[in-house]
Scaffold this active site. Structure first.
Site, PDB file in Angstrom:
ATOM      1  CE  LYS A 115      -4.669  -1.415   1.559  1.00 48.90           C
ATOM      2  NZ  LYS A 115      -5.451  -1.293   2.378  1.00 48.90           N
ATOM      3  CE  LYS A 201      -6.097  -8.086  -0.979  1.00 43.98           C
ATOM      4  NZ  LYS A 201      -5.809  -7.951   0.489  1.00 43.98           N
ATOM      5  CE  LYS A 204     -13.241  -4.160   1.614  1.00 41.06           C
ATOM      6  NZ  LYS A 204     -13.961  -4.130   2.952  1.00 41.06           N
TER       7      LYS A 204
HETATM    8  P1  TYM Z   1     -10.718  -6.392   4.670  1.00 41.34           P
HETATM    9  O1  TYM Z   1     -11.963  -5.310   5.013  1.00 41.34           O
HETATM   10  O2  TYM Z   1      -9.744  -6.075   3.542  1.00 41.34           O
HETATM   11  O3  TYM Z   1     -11.317  -7.851   4.429  1.00 41.34           O
HETATM   12  C1  TYM Z   1     -12.314  -8.426   5.308  1.00 41.34           C
HETATM   13  C2  TYM Z   1     -12.156  -9.807   5.254  1.00 41.34           C
HETATM   14  O4  TYM Z   1     -12.355 -10.386   3.832  1.00 41.34           O
HETATM   15  C3  TYM Z   1     -11.061 -11.203   3.503  1.00 41.34           C
HETATM   16  N1  TYM Z   1     -10.741 -10.917   2.118  1.00 41.34           N
HETATM   17  C4  TYM Z   1     -10.631 -11.897   1.400  1.00 41.34           C
HETATM   18  N2  TYM Z   1     -10.808 -13.138   1.362  1.00 41.34           N
HETATM   19  C5  TYM Z   1     -10.464 -13.962   0.194  1.00 41.34           C
HETATM   20  N3  TYM Z   1     -10.170 -13.323  -1.042  1.00 41.34           N
HETATM   21  C6  TYM Z   1     -10.149 -12.167  -1.141  1.00 41.34           C
HETATM   22  N4  TYM Z   1      -9.779 -11.777  -2.293  1.00 41.34           N
HETATM   23  C7  TYM Z   1     -10.122 -11.070  -0.036  1.00 41.34           C
HETATM   24  N5  TYM Z   1     -10.404  -9.828   0.255  1.00 41.34           N
HETATM   25  C8  TYM Z   1     -10.496  -9.680   1.657  1.00 41.34           C
HETATM   26  C9  TYM Z   1     -10.049 -10.625   4.444  1.00 41.34           C
HETATM   27  O5  TYM Z   1      -8.968 -11.427   4.589  1.00 41.34           O
HETATM   28  C10 TYM Z   1     -10.764 -10.106   5.694  1.00 41.34           C
HETATM   29  O6  TYM Z   1     -10.724 -11.444   6.451  1.00 41.34           O
HETATM   30  N6  TYM Z   1      -7.093  -5.518   8.258  1.00 41.34           N
HETATM   31  C11 TYM Z   1      -8.668  -6.238   7.896  1.00 41.34           C
HETATM   32  C12 TYM Z   1      -9.588  -5.765   8.628  1.00 41.34           C
HETATM   33  C13 TYM Z   1      -9.399  -6.051  10.255  1.00 41.34           C
HETATM   34  C14 TYM Z   1      -9.287  -7.171  10.803  1.00 41.34           C
HETATM   35  C15 TYM Z   1      -9.109  -6.691  12.339  1.00 41.34           C
HETATM   36  C16 TYM Z   1      -9.465  -8.471  10.583  1.00 41.34           C
HETATM   37  C17 TYM Z   1      -8.954  -5.077  11.151  1.00 41.34           C
HETATM   38  N7  TYM Z   1      -8.750  -5.302  12.434  1.00 41.34           N
HETATM   39  C18 TYM Z   1      -8.853  -7.851  13.435  1.00 41.34           C
HETATM   40  C19 TYM Z   1      -9.354  -9.416  11.516  1.00 41.34           C
HETATM   41  C20 TYM Z   1      -9.048  -9.193  12.882  1.00 41.34           C
HETATM   42  C21 TYM Z   1      -8.893  -5.747   6.440  1.00 41.34           C
HETATM   43  O7  TYM Z   1      -8.517  -4.611   6.096  1.00 41.34           O
HETATM   44  O8  TYM Z   1      -9.817  -6.551   5.823  1.00 41.34           O
END
Ligand code: TYM
Length: 341
Positions: A115, A201, A204
């Site tokens: 990023k 991947k 969003k």
């Molecule tokens: P975020 O918002 O990017 O994504 C939310 C969840 O979706 C999963 N994910 C995917 N899984 C499979 N294939 C994909 N292409 C894909 N894109 C997203 C992510 O692995 C995630 O589980 N940093 C985290 C949010 C967060 C968090 C936490 C998660 C903040 N604090 C504590 C777990 C525990 C994030 O940006 O996820």
């Protein structure tokens, strides 16, 4: 057993979020709350400000994401559903952990490298310390299990490292302050890829909406995106090994497998030898069939802003109570004096 996970409320919920994480959130809620476990699911709105953002969009997306999660099956009566911004303990614990997290650990995070890109000097401090807040998110609740997609595994390992060092430095072996959380990553669909590029991947933040299936896409849009998805000219193989060098084909077959609860080998038994002209319409139909009920519920729920705010407010209240003992223990362990009352 404490199950904790979060999602950033930026943009739409997409198929990667759903298959990689949210579906598991719902399954764990359904299986474990009945047996006395606690599930805490939150919108990582504090994480969302680590990148340039529009405040009005963030507020709207936060409410939309509550509607989307409820539409997917998160039940606010059984799971604690809230946003970080209403539970100050997340930001507080982040600071308490910042003395334990090491610069070198954060420097190795692939998400930070991706990023920030070449412009590290111009990246926000929040983008760099992002994983410390993520560690606070789970350690605050003594999480034992954290359902996430593959891309969050490294952040969870960091949370374990922070917990371990904090316990070693500031607690006795028989009374650790933090529990070490285990990531729960689905065997199928841990990493759903872009429909335009099988090596990136689904995300969003991809500029092209054609790269992802949003849970809010209507049937025509889903069909059109699947039909336009990048593929190769070969028919599907009969065995999973035949997908090894075919990232796009592997992704589409993986999505089909995850949605039907079958493994890739069984999908190939059905479709092996057939071209994408046959497979894509079958996949499109399946997606429409699985996503249409979620989209319909989502559209109805998002109209009632007061109800969504009430869900967040009630969830935040419960989350604050759940967080307090660990927060107090962390302050005390560090020797920070607080007059209580
Ligand atoms: P975020 O918002 O990017 O994504 C939310 C969840 O979706 C999963 N994910 C995917 N899984 C499979 N294939 C994909 N292409 C894909 N894109 C997203 C992510 O692995 C995630 O589980 N940093 C985290 C949010 C967060 C968090 C936490 C998660 C903040 N604090 C504590 C777990 C525990 C994030 O940006 O996820």
């Amino acid at each position: 057993m404490r199950i904790v996970s979060g999602i950033q409320p930026t943009g739409n919920l997409h198929l990667g979020n759903y298959l990689g994480a949210i579906r598991n959130w719902v399954a764990m809620q359904d299986e474990w709350t009945a047996k006395g476990a606690t599930c805490l699911y939150f919108l990582a709105d504090l994480h969302a400000i680590s990148m340039p953002h529009n405040p009005a969009d963030l507020a709207a997306s936060t409410r939309d994401m509550v509607a989307a999660l409820v539409a997917c099956g998160i039940d606010p009566d059984r799971s604690i559903l809230f946003n970080q911004a209403q539970v100050a303990a997340h930001a507080e614990l982040q600071w308490l952990l910042a003395g334990t997290a090491r610069m070198g650990w954060l420097n190795r995070m692939t998400q930070w490298k991706d990023k920030a890109g070449k412009n590290r000097e111009g990246a926000s401090v929040a983008l760099f310390t992002y994983p410390v807040l993520q560690a606070a998110d789970v350690l605050l609740y003594q999480a034992t299990h954290v359902p996430v997609g593959e891309d969050q595994k490294q952040h969870l390992e960091l949370a374990r490292d922070i917990a371990q060092k904090f316990n070693a430095d500031f607690a006795s072996d028989d009374a650790p302050v933090f529990t070490l959380p285990a990531p729960i990553i689905p065997p199928q669909a841990a990493r759903i890829m872009s429909l335009r590029d099988g090596t990136a991947k689904m995300s969003k933040s991809d500029a092209s909406d054609q790269s992802r299936i949003n849970l809010t896409d209507d049937a025509d849009t889903i069909m059109q995106k699947v039909k336009k998805a990048r593929t190769d000219p070969e028919p599907l193989p009969h065995e999973p090994a035949g997908l090894a060098d075919r990232a796009e084909a592997r992704n589409l077959v993986g999505i089909y497998a995850a949605l039907t609860g079958r493994d890739v080998a069984s999908v190939l038994t059905e479709f092996g030898g057939q071209g994408f002209g046959r497979f894509k319409p079958a996949l499109g139909d399946l997606l429409v069939d699985r996503l249409a009920p979620i989209a319909a519920r989502y559209r109805a729920l998002r109209e009632d802003r007061a109800a969504l705010d009430a869900i967040l407010s009630a969830g935040a209240h419960k989350a604050r109570d759940a967080a307090q003992p660990t927060l107090d223990a962390a302050y005390a362990a560090l020797g920070l004096v607080r007059a209580v009352g």
